[in-house]
Write an enzyme that holds these catalytic residues in place. Structure first.
Site, PDB file in Angstrom:
ATOM      1  N   ASP A  60       0.767  -1.254  -0.034  1.00  0.00           N
ATOM      2  CA  ASP A  60      -0.189  -0.095  -0.096  1.00  0.00           C
ATOM      3  C   ASP A  60       0.777   1.172   0.149  1.00  0.00           C
ATOM      4  OD1 ASP A  60      -2.394   1.536   0.343  1.00  0.00           O
ATOM      5  OD2 ASP A  60      -1.710   1.858   2.520  1.00  0.00           O
ATOM      6  N   SER A  61       0.330   2.307  -0.107  1.00  0.00           N
ATOM      7  CA  SER A  61       1.217   3.454  -0.018  1.00  0.00           C
ATOM      8  C   SER A  61       1.482   3.799   1.377  1.00  0.00           C
ATOM      9  CB  SER A  61       0.381   4.795  -0.626  1.00  0.00           C
ATOM     10  OG  SER A  61      -0.796   4.923   0.217  1.00  0.00           O
ATOM     11  N   CYS A  86      -4.289  -1.504  -1.919  1.00  0.00           N
ATOM     12  CA  CYS A  86      -4.337   0.021  -2.085  1.00  0.00           C
ATOM     13  C   CYS A  86      -5.297   0.196  -3.227  1.00  0.00           C
ATOM     14  CB  CYS A  86      -3.210   0.438  -2.507  1.00  0.00           C
ATOM     15  SG  CYS A  86      -3.027   2.385  -2.899  1.00  0.00           S
ATOM     16  N   GLU A  96      -2.128   8.254   8.573  1.00  0.00           N
ATOM     17  CA  GLU A  96      -0.936   7.981   8.635  1.00  0.00           C
ATOM     18  C   GLU A  96      -0.116   8.375   9.877  1.00  0.00           C
ATOM     19  OE1 GLU A  96       1.693   6.270   6.563  1.00  0.00           O
ATOM     20  OE2 GLU A  96      -0.007   5.557   5.552  1.00  0.00           O
ATOM     21  N   CYS A 107     -10.708   3.122  -0.198  1.00  0.00           N
ATOM     22  CA  CYS A 107      -9.470   3.324   0.271  1.00  0.00           C
ATOM     23  C   CYS A 107      -9.220   2.973   1.315  1.00  0.00           C
ATOM     24  CB  CYS A 107      -9.312   5.037   0.416  1.00  0.00           C
ATOM     25  SG  CYS A 107      -7.946   5.429   1.138  1.00  0.00           S
ATOM     26  N   HIS A 166      -7.227   2.970   3.633  1.00  0.00           N
ATOM     27  CA  HIS A 166      -6.750   3.757   4.992  1.00  0.00           C
ATOM     28  C   HIS A 166      -8.034   3.952   5.840  1.00  0.00           C
ATOM     29  CE1 HIS A 166      -2.969   4.695   3.280  1.00  0.00           C
ATOM     30  NE2 HIS A 166      -2.549   5.311   4.429  1.00  0.00           N
TER      31      HIS A 166
HETATM   32  N1  DGL Z   1      -4.649   3.352   0.864  1.00  0.00           N
HETATM   33  C1  DGL Z   1      -4.842   3.848  -0.470  1.00  0.00           C
HETATM   34  C2  DGL Z   1      -5.978   3.572  -1.267  1.00  0.00           C
HETATM   35  O1  DGL Z   1      -6.683   2.423  -0.824  1.00  0.00           O
HETATM   36  C3  DGL Z   1      -3.989   5.145  -0.698  1.00  0.00           C
HETATM   37  C4  DGL Z   1      -4.330   6.362  -0.234  1.00  0.00           C
HETATM   38  C5  DGL Z   1      -3.221   7.469  -0.653  1.00  0.00           C
HETATM   39  O2  DGL Z   1      -2.074   7.043  -0.385  1.00  0.00           O
HETATM   40  O3  DGL Z   1      -3.648   8.255  -1.291  1.00  0.00           O
HETATM   41  O4  DGL Z   1      -6.523   4.291  -2.199  1.00  0.00           O
END
Ligand code: DGL
Length: 283
Positions: free
Chosen positions: A14-15, A77, A156, A188, A190
């Site tokens: 993931d990011s 992600c 984060e 997302c 996150h």
């Molecule tokens: N966790 C991410 C997603 O599912 C990326 C969030 C990001 O880095 O902008 O899109």
């Protein structure tokens, strides 16, 4: 690269910490599986970046995970799935990938008001994957979208319920509530970490969809189909890597994943290659 066997790890990336929401579901469903997890904190957030750049990062991370024995890759992600999943499948035709797909289908099937909120980052809304999911499954349901600017960064930092995090979510969700949504899709990885706060804002009657359990089930099906599933029993080890601040990411693991771990730092060498700094030990 030697062929993968069932003792090899599942590769997850993931990011940043978002993929830990998917890893959490993998650990619940397949605790015996070893995992290698990479969070690209050096580049987070992916959402506002050009899709081409996110594709390059995803390729570099995939190579790193495969070089370290990953038997399948879970692109945990949505932004990376939108930008790179098709490309990764073409570039690594022998590898099985599991990606994130915005859960528009179950939302459209279950909504009673016919209005659904979708929270995701700009990369996800721009990608062809979202357009195709909407075209195939929205089925006349009205989708209200919001990019929740800044929410990924709050998560984060480990801020899951403070005033700034709450304000971002209230700004996104209040207008949706005014239009009578009864379902919220989290597109997302996150965002599942703020489900308690989202549920507090929207109320218990609004259904919030976290796709992580379905993604873990899909990973399990793929492992079984490829005869790569580790026999049940014991607890697989998770190796964590980040391109950001390893000790800070490590400090978030108990809160986000519910377990401890050691996080090792990696460095980018251009947009497509990762390297590990090895400490030379002289004898
Ligand atoms: N966790 C991410 C997603 O599912 C990326 C969030 C990001 O880095 O902008 O899109």
């Amino acid at each position: 690269m030697p062929p993968a066997n069932s003792n090899n790890p599942i590769g997850v990336f993931d990011s940043g910490v978002g993929g830990l929401s998917v890893l959490r579901a993998i650990r619940e469903q397949m605790p015996e599986e070893p995992v290698i997890y990479f969070g690209d904190q050096g580049h987070v957030p992916y959402g506002p970046r050009p899709l081409q750049q996110v594709r390059d990062f995803s390729e570099g991370i995939t190579r790193f995970l495969l070089n370290n024995g990953a038997k399948i890759i879970v692109v945990a992600c949505n932004a990376a799935s939108a930008a790179a999943l098709t490309y990764l499948r073409q570039t690594f035709p022998d590898v099985s990938f599991v990606g994130m797909e915005p859960a528009v289908k179950p939302a459209a099937e279950h909504t009673e008001t016919g209005v659904v909120g979708v929270l995701a980052t700009p990369a996800t809304f721009q990608g062809a994957l979202y357009a195709s999911v909407v075209e195939r499954f929205a089925n006349g349901v009205e989708l209200l979208q919001d990019t929740c600017v800044g929410l990924v960064q709050q998560i984060e930092k480990g801020d899951l319920s403070g005033p700034a995090t709450r304000k971002i979510l209230e700004d996104a969700l209040h207008p949706m509530l005014a239009k009578n949504i009864d379902t919220v899709v989290l597109a997302c990885t996150h965002y599942p970490f703020v489900i308690p706060l989202i549920q507090e804002i929207v109320g218990e009657k609004v259904r919030v969809i976290d796709p992580a359990p379905a993604v873990a089930r899909q990973a399990k099906r793929l492992l079984e189909a490829n005869r790569l599933k580790r026999p049940v029993g014991g607890r697989g080890k998770v190796q964590f890597f980040t391109s950001g601040d390893a000790s800070f990411v490590q400090s978030l693991l108990p809160k986000l994943l519910g377990e401890d771990g050691v996080v090792k730092p990696l460095h980018w060498d251009g947009d497509k290659a990762l390297r590990e700094d090895r400490i030379q030990i002289s004898d």
